[in-house]
Design an enzyme around this catalytic site. Structure first.
Site, PDB file in Angstrom:
ATOM      1  N   TYR A  46     -18.450 -20.913 -22.576  1.00 33.22           N
ATOM      2  CA  TYR A  46     -18.649 -22.355 -22.630  1.00 33.22           C
ATOM      3  C   TYR A  46     -17.853 -22.977 -23.765  1.00 33.22           C
ATOM      4  O   TYR A  46     -17.965 -22.563 -24.923  1.00 33.22           O
ATOM      5  CB  TYR A  46     -20.124 -22.726 -22.820  1.00 33.22           C
ATOM      6  CG  TYR A  46     -20.266 -24.147 -23.309  1.00 33.22           C
ATOM      7  CD1 TYR A  46     -19.846 -25.188 -22.491  1.00 33.22           C
ATOM      8  CD2 TYR A  46     -20.708 -24.444 -24.588  1.00 33.22           C
ATOM      9  CE1 TYR A  46     -19.891 -26.504 -22.949  1.00 33.22           C
ATOM     10  CE2 TYR A  46     -20.762 -25.750 -25.045  1.00 33.22           C
ATOM     11  CZ  TYR A  46     -20.349 -26.766 -24.223  1.00 33.22           C
ATOM     12  OH  TYR A  46     -20.370 -28.058 -24.667  1.00 33.22           O
ATOM     13  N   ALA A  82       0.828  -1.203   0.000  1.00 35.81           N
ATOM     14  CA  ALA A  82       0.000   0.000   0.000  1.00 35.81           C
ATOM     15  C   ALA A  82       0.865   1.256   0.000  1.00 35.81           C
ATOM     16  O   ALA A  82       0.657   2.179  -0.799  1.00 35.81           O
ATOM     17  CB  ALA A  82      -0.931  -0.014   1.210  1.00 35.81           C
ATOM     18  N   CYS A 126       1.957 -12.644   0.839  1.00 39.49           N
ATOM     19  CA  CYS A 126       1.103 -13.775   0.508  1.00 39.49           C
ATOM     20  C   CYS A 126       1.877 -14.896  -0.168  1.00 39.49           C
ATOM     21  O   CYS A 126       1.362 -16.008  -0.328  1.00 39.49           O
ATOM     22  CB  CYS A 126      -0.053 -13.332  -0.365  1.00 39.49           C
ATOM     23  SG  CYS A 126       0.360 -11.928  -1.413  1.00 39.49           S
ATOM     24  N   TRP A 152     -23.919 -26.235 -18.983  1.00 35.71           N
ATOM     25  CA  TRP A 152     -24.391 -25.341 -17.931  1.00 35.71           C
ATOM     26  C   TRP A 152     -23.224 -25.147 -16.971  1.00 35.71           C
ATOM     27  O   TRP A 152     -22.829 -26.089 -16.277  1.00 35.71           O
ATOM     28  CB  TRP A 152     -25.572 -25.933 -17.160  1.00 35.71           C
ATOM     29  CG  TRP A 152     -26.888 -25.850 -17.868  1.00 35.71           C
ATOM     30  CD1 TRP A 152     -27.483 -26.837 -18.602  1.00 35.71           C
ATOM     31  CD2 TRP A 152     -27.793 -24.735 -17.900  1.00 35.71           C
ATOM     32  NE1 TRP A 152     -28.686 -26.413 -19.093  1.00 35.71           N
ATOM     33  CE2 TRP A 152     -28.904 -25.120 -18.676  1.00 35.71           C
ATOM     34  CE3 TRP A 152     -27.774 -23.460 -17.352  1.00 35.71           C
ATOM     35  CZ2 TRP A 152     -29.988 -24.276 -18.915  1.00 35.71           C
ATOM     36  CZ3 TRP A 152     -28.840 -22.609 -17.587  1.00 35.71           C
ATOM     37  CH2 TRP A 152     -29.933 -23.014 -18.368  1.00 35.71           C
ATOM     38  N   ARG A 172       5.230   9.400  -9.649  1.00 37.75           N
ATOM     39  CA  ARG A 172       5.082   9.313 -11.103  1.00 37.75           C
ATOM     40  C   ARG A 172       4.236  10.466 -11.629  1.00 37.75           C
ATOM     41  O   ARG A 172       4.538  11.085 -12.634  1.00 37.75           O
ATOM     42  CB  ARG A 172       4.454   7.970 -11.486  1.00 37.75           C
ATOM     43  CG  ARG A 172       4.498   7.664 -12.985  1.00 37.75           C
ATOM     44  CD  ARG A 172       3.918   6.289 -13.318  1.00 37.75           C
ATOM     45  NE  ARG A 172       4.410   5.271 -12.412  1.00 37.75           N
ATOM     46  CZ  ARG A 172       3.646   4.405 -11.734  1.00 37.75           C
ATOM     47  NH1 ARG A 172       2.330   4.457 -11.867  1.00 37.75           N
ATOM     48  NH2 ARG A 172       4.178   3.526 -10.921  1.00 37.75           N
TER      49      ARG A 172
END
Lengths: 460, 460
Positions: free
Chosen positions: A434, A13, A45, A442, A23
């Protein structure tokens, strides 16, 4: 004269804010970033993958080094801790390698991150007990691992992971891959507490298949130490679990003491409260971003603490834009999270059943089993989708997915549906991709939406 | 007396309608389904994988056999072709194994599907020229393959695929996997014509890497035959391409002659026109669904022909619900499509540049390269995302993705954003799933959205 921006915290952050501001602002802004540790802009992480051996070293997790930031014109000061903020005087008191100093600012950015929860248990601060919030934590843990029997194969040692959230589970897998006997302990009924227990049970089974011992509904009462003061076992209501190494995966809390001491607004989670532009509530020149803030949960309409690198980066960018004459907002979260454990892909977005109840929603929940690809296509694998919808309105409230390869990122379509307040009825029409290698005709998400529509009709 | 529903066409759309109607209507409805071929409810989209050997046989592609449908109470009549519809008399004239008959209906469902485009070229109907629209087409083609030198390894024979759309490319790969020397010919500048040419070029390179010859900008002028009348070469403006086998992958057209002869509304594509409930425009008791209809494109607000199994299933279900006292709509498409070719995953949703211009949108387009996982995580692979946004409003108009494993289904989040008319600015805040095995900390889709925001600002 140029505007001076002081950033406290050199990870995602803070350095996103610093980089964006420099910048955009160029010579019009002076950017000073204070980092108490030894690294900037790293991926915390990624620590489980480093510990597990999938990533070679800590350096691989560093997106941008202090030197690289300096080359971009940012005055990065390492090993420098901010001790106090004097709001009235617009000054940060910091202590660095060359002693204490007072640094005046025009704009202040707090990006102090989070730290692992350490419950007040006997022995919790002993040697051999590790957190996993910073690269330095990771370094300490890999150091501890190296001290175990390095070439003993399956008998290298015994690790106990306390906490069954995603960090705890990722760490359990990482330690197992490094040849340790691993036990995970959690007070709740099922691991993967970011999911409802019925979905967590699927993760439980996968962990056991991988040889990880899972002790649920087991409260940890302390850490037992040897004569040298080093952790030797985890004490629980059901007895001791021997441990050569203890990892805390209970979660993290916002590191907001600096803010609290300065009298800044902090929410119930301990996270700093900001407005949509990431300006601290009630302040003109103080901003906050990343794991130290609370974010607005668009579904429950409450403020929550969601420490994730993706939010930290976005929030930092928003701060940097706003600091340099631009306009940007962080519009909140829907609590999307994905992780991969023991060949299982795990994802959620929105509310679990317990969250829905807490937010005051009456809901229906459905669970469907399908496959990641057309049933006849090679590699088609099981995927389970749970979907929650509000009674009456039919509005989507949350989705949880557990399945094999190709499962987790299906959550993104649900997250965007949630973001846009779609009903499950509307979702049944969604034009999702799909083709046999990617989905049954589906899509599992659409099957779940259809079932949710049926459940809503039955609940009328 | 029960209501009689006659369904013409026994594949996805027709049998979804029939099944839904029978399940909901029970003894109140009599459902008769006429199918001129030998299979019901099969996955035509799986044919390339059957031809390529990934799927064992035609039966694997059959989701539900005529017997299974009969067990559910549907009167399925195989090898029975509907010849005429007498709208005034509410009668279908059909010819089956036992001759012609007149079948009265209370409600008629047209689900006649689509057929491969066969341009009027000399020799196009020769032996050795194959389409890939039905299982019977697939059977003919695999029969043709078996007739080539079965065990000749890399020299089994020469195939020419005419047409560089996704079916043509999937077939080219399938034939290559079966050991044939394959050439794909297309009149346009790049293959994968569902994408813009700059993205198609990425597919072009992957095909060449796999040993497929790609002849772009090459118009086919005819099929040359041997003395027996069998195809022996494809003639082009640039000379002959020898062929033991020719596959037509030019696309399909709606099979709507029956509807046209009955005077039903048909759009410019040849597809039957319906309202939102899938009732044929201007008719009270005639419905249509699947590859024989036009669908409403929510982005361009025009009616388009999008023959895909996923739409056919949804539309059939909508018809079945509406036929039995329920209410359901098919709210249109955003033209999402995914495919996998030569280890590349390919996806699109919304408009290409040419579509945006045709619809009257002024747009900006940006292209970004990123990775499918965090850069440091094992298996991180390249992914290219192209994004179009409307000038002025900033509304998302379309996305195209080409990349390695883990790329294609990222299109779903974009499809849902498009469905909800999000701007690219709004998209930069989306809460998509992030974890190192699944995404860089900025998801490639979010990076593209950020770049699109920049491009919009520059285009002001």
């Amino acid at each position: 004269m140029s505007k001076r921006i002081v950033v406290v915290g050199g990870d995602a952050a803070g350095m996103s804010a610093a980089s964006q501001a420099k910048r955009r602002g160029g010579a019009d802004v002076e950017v000073i970033a204070l980092e108490r540790g030894r690294h900037t802009s790293y991926a915390a992480c990624g620590i489980p993958y480093w510990v597990g051996g999938d990533v070679a070293d800590a350096e691989s997790l560093v997106a941008r080094s202090p030197e690289a930031h300096r080359a971009n014109g940012i005055d990065v000061r390492m090993a420098t801790e901010a001790l106090e903020v004097d709001l009235a005087g617009s000054v940060v008191v910091a202590r660095g390698p060359s002693g204490a100093e007072r640094i005046g600012y025009d704009e202040l950015v707090l990006a102090t991150g989070a730290h692992p929860v350490r419950p007040p248990l006997p022995g919790i601060d002993s040697a051999g007990v590790y957190g996993v919030a910073t690269l330095d934590d990771g370094q300490a843990l890999t150091g501890g691992l190296a001290g175990l029997r390095p070439d003993a194969g399956a008998d290298r040692g015994r690790a106990v992971v306390v906490g069954g959230g995603y960090i705890g589970i990722e760490m359990a897998e990482a330690l197992r891959k490094r040849g340790l006997a691993v036990t995970l302990v959690d007070a709740l009924d099922e691991p993967m507490t970011t999911l409802d227990p019925d979905m967590g049970a699927l993760v439980h089974r996968a962990m056991e298949t991988m040889g990880i011992q899972v002790r649920t509904a087991t409260a940890v009462t302390g850490i037992l130490t040897d004569a040298s003061g080093r952790a030797r076992a985890v004490a629980t209501a059901d007895g001791e679990i021997p441990a050569d190494l203890v990892v805390l995966g209970i979660g993290v809390r916002p590191t907001s003491e600096l803010a609290t001491r300065a009298g800044l607004a902090v929410g119930p989670s301990g996270g700093i409260r900001t407005d949509l532009r990431m300006r601290v509530v009630g302040q003109e020149h103080v901003w906050a971003a990343g794991d130290c803030v609370e974010s607005f949960d668009r579904v429950s309409t409450s403020w929550v603490h969601v420490p994730l690198g993706t939010h930290a980066n976005k929030q930092g960018r928003v701060v940097g834009i706003n600091l340099t004459g631009g306009y940007a907002t962080f519009p909140g979260v829907v609590r999307t999270a994905v992780s991969k454990v023991c060949d299982l892909e795990i994802a959620r977005t929105g509310l679990r059943e317990v969250d829905a109840a807490a937010a005051g929603f009456a809901h229906v929940a459905v669970t469907v089993r399908s496959t990641t690809r057309a049933g006849y296509y090679p590699g088609a694998a099981p995927v389970t989708v749970k979907m929650l919808a509000e009674r009456g309105s039919g509005r989507l409230l949350g989705v949880q997915i557990v399945g094999r390869e190709g499962s987790a990122k299906r959550i993104d379509a649900c997250a965007v549906a949630l973001w846009n307040r779609m009903t499950v009825e509307e979702m049944t029409g969604l034009d999702l991709g799909y083709a046999p290698p990617f989905s049954p005709v589906w899509d599992p998400v659409l099957i779940a939406a259809r079932k949710a529509v049926d459940a809503l009709a039955a609940a009328r």
